[in-house]
Design a protein around this motif. Structure first.
Motif, PDB file in Angstrom:
ATOM      1  N   TRP A  11       0.828  -1.758   0.414  1.00 41.52           N
ATOM      2  CA  TRP A  11      -0.101  -0.418  -0.084  1.00 41.52           C
ATOM      3  C   TRP A  11       0.653   1.120  -0.459  1.00 41.52           C
ATOM      4  N   ILE A  12       0.606   2.227  -1.441  1.00 44.63           N
ATOM      5  CA  ILE A  12       1.180   3.398  -1.231  1.00 44.63           C
ATOM      6  C   ILE A  12       0.183   4.551  -0.658  1.00 44.63           C
ATOM      7  N   VAL A  13       1.227   5.492   0.094  1.00 46.50           N
ATOM      8  CA  VAL A  13       0.654   6.299  -0.067  1.00 46.50           C
ATOM      9  C   VAL A  13       0.294   7.397  -1.712  1.00 46.50           C
ATOM     10  N   SER A  14      -0.803   7.744  -1.904  1.00 43.98           N
ATOM     11  CA  SER A  14      -0.855   8.059  -3.343  1.00 43.98           C
ATOM     12  C   SER A  14      -1.696   9.308  -3.002  1.00 43.98           C
ATOM     13  N   ASN A  15      -2.331   9.763  -2.539  1.00 51.34           N
ATOM     14  CA  ASN A  15      -2.681  11.490  -2.338  1.00 51.34           C
ATOM     15  C   ASN A  15      -2.475  12.013  -0.304  1.00 51.34           C
ATOM     16  N   PRO A  16      -1.361  12.296   0.063  1.00 49.10           N
ATOM     17  CA  PRO A  16      -1.424  12.344   0.920  1.00 49.10           C
ATOM     18  C   PRO A  16      -2.258  13.818   1.992  1.00 49.10           C
ATOM     19  N   PRO A  17      -3.150  13.191   2.961  1.00 45.99           N
ATOM     20  CA  PRO A  17      -4.555  14.609   3.371  1.00 45.99           C
ATOM     21  C   PRO A  17      -4.295  15.170   3.911  1.00 45.99           C
ATOM     22  N   LYS A  18      -4.727  16.238   3.884  1.00 49.69           N
ATOM     23  CA  LYS A  18      -4.568  17.483   4.544  1.00 49.69           C
ATOM     24  C   LYS A  18      -5.161  17.859   6.145  1.00 49.69           C
ATOM     25  N   THR A  19      -6.577  16.745   5.645  1.00 45.61           N
ATOM     26  CA  THR A  19      -7.446  17.164   6.971  1.00 45.61           C
ATOM     27  C   THR A  19      -7.609  14.936   6.700  1.00 45.61           C
ATOM     28  N   SER A  20      -8.536  14.765   6.922  1.00 46.73           N
ATOM     29  CA  SER A  20      -9.383  12.915   6.924  1.00 46.73           C
ATOM     30  C   SER A  20      -8.544  12.710   6.143  1.00 46.73           C
ATOM     31  N   VAL A  21      -8.996  10.799   6.129  1.00 47.44           N
ATOM     32  CA  VAL A  21      -7.830  10.218   5.194  1.00 47.44           C
ATOM     33  C   VAL A  21      -9.404   9.749   4.205  1.00 47.44           C
ATOM     34  N   SER A  22      -8.770   9.437   3.312  1.00 46.71           N
ATOM     35  CA  SER A  22     -10.019   9.050   2.309  1.00 46.71           C
ATOM     36  C   SER A  22     -10.010   7.578   1.701  1.00 46.71           C
ATOM     37  N   LEU A  23     -10.494   6.687   2.119  1.00 46.04           N
ATOM     38  CA  LEU A  23     -10.554   5.396   1.725  1.00 46.04           C
ATOM     39  C   LEU A  23     -10.936   4.564  -0.085  1.00 46.04           C
ATOM     40  N   SER A  24     -11.994   5.758  -0.341  1.00 48.13           N
ATOM     41  CA  SER A  24     -11.929   5.273  -2.000  1.00 48.13           C
ATOM     42  C   SER A  24     -11.762   6.640  -2.406  1.00 48.13           C
TER      43      SER A  24
END
Length: 355
Positions: A11-24
């Motif tokens: 699992w790689i980090v594809s979109n570093p989050p600014k707020t809540s993590v998105s799973l889809s």
């Protein structure tokens, strides 16, 4: 013997989050990929992941725009494999001191197989008589246990004459703070803060004199009553509103061990401290710390030995260090991890990989 894997899922980090993590969706924080498994050279081992450690600090490592110079470890950048600690089984060894079938702790990352140098893994040994399981090496006998001990002893300098309050008391670190403060240091009073009646009862079973439910409508009233006369030490795992309240409950010259800020990890702009003047007026000492400091500024190995001795002496009842072990398919690793930020765990949150 099963054939060795030719490929490894990650699992790689594809979109570093600014707020809540998105799973889809298009903005999903993580992305699953498959790569070729490297060959094992002399002095190396191939390790298969069995258990993943889920830690709130991991959220800060992937924050969008994080300044690497202000972070205590290298950030996990876009395209990097998600970093995590874990327990795995050696499935191939070309290292003299490590055998196939042996369990080890290591920087597992979210990868089902890793090839590592022998020095990058640490053998773990279960002890049924003492109640020690492999997963304890990523919990009570790992980073969370050392964080609790160093934060109390090396940072807050807690003694038997102190009253200690710990937030996040039902988490992996907070629950160890309770046991160490009460049964190892002999602090005169230990007060936990946790979410929900069930968690609070469990925290009290560990030795806390009281545990306050922050979800209750009368939380502030109960906190004020429990801390009547004020307290010497506050071990802060959550930051945010509870930290702000506690600044009014700490004695003059009291000490705060600032360990975590889980209340704000998914919303870094949410912290608004109204009671900061309390720090000035009452000369409160607040010290931030990271578990690695135990080795660079303290004596981490001695502290780990103290924890193990306390387990053997039954001062720390390790079987009471409850774990939330979640059987998880590799494809669902991110979903299990997000339970940390939903209050879904009691004690250490562990991902158990299932086929």
């Amino acid at each position: 013997m099963a054939p060795l894997p030719k490929q490894t899922r990650q699992w790689i980090v594809s979109n570093p989050p600014k707020t809540s993590v998105s799973l889809s969706g298009d903005d999903a924080t993580f992305k699953l990929q498959t790569v070729d498994t490297p060959s094992v050279n002399d002095g190396q081992v191939l390790v298969k992941l069995k258990y993943l450690s889920n830690d709130p600090a991991q959220r800060g490592w992937i924050q969008s725009g994080v300044d690497a110079e202000r972070l205590y470890v290298p950030p996990v950048r876009q395209g990097d494999v998600m970093r995590s600690y874990g327990i795995g089984e050696i499935v191939q060894s070309k290292a003299e001191n490590l055998k196939e079938g042996q369990l080890v702790s290591y920087t597992a990352n979210w990868s089902d197989y890793r090839v590592l140098e022998a020095k990058e893994v640490t053998p773990v040994q279960e002890d049924k008589e003492a109640g020690i399981k492999a997963t304890h090496y990523i919990g009570a006998l790992g980073g969370p246990g050392l964080t609790a001990y160093y934060g109390l002893v090396g940072v807050a300098e807690a003694t038997k004459d102190d009253t200690v309050v710990v937030s996040g008391a039902a988490g992996s670190t907070g629950s160890m703070v309770v046991q160490i403060a009460k049964h190892v240091l002999g602090c005169k009073r230990v007060i936990g803060i946790a979410g929900g009646d069930k968690k609070c009862k469990w925290v009290e079973s560990l030795g806390a004199d009281a545990c306050i439910d922050y979800k209750a409508s009368d939380f502030e009233d109960k906190l004020w009553k429990a801390t009547e006369g004020y307290v010497e030490v506050y071990f802060d795992n959550v930051g945010g509103h509870i930290l702000d309240l506690m600044l009014k409950r700490i004695k003059r010259y009291g000490r705060v061990a600032a360990c975590g800020s889980i209340a704000t990890y998914n919303d870094p702009e949410s912290t608004r401290l109204k009671n900061w003047f309390e720090v000035i007026a009452n000369r409160i000492q607040i010290r931030g710390f990271i578990v690695f400091d135990a080795y660079t500024k303290g004596n981490g190995q001695e502290m780990m030995n103290a924890i193990r001795n306390a387990v053997k002496e039954r001062k720390i009842q390790i079987e009471k260090q409850e774990e939330t072990i979640v059987p998880t398919k590799f494809e669902e690793i991110p979903k299990t991890w997000t339970m940390l930020f939903e209050g879904g765990n009691q004690g250490k949150l562990v991902t158990e990989l299932k086929e």
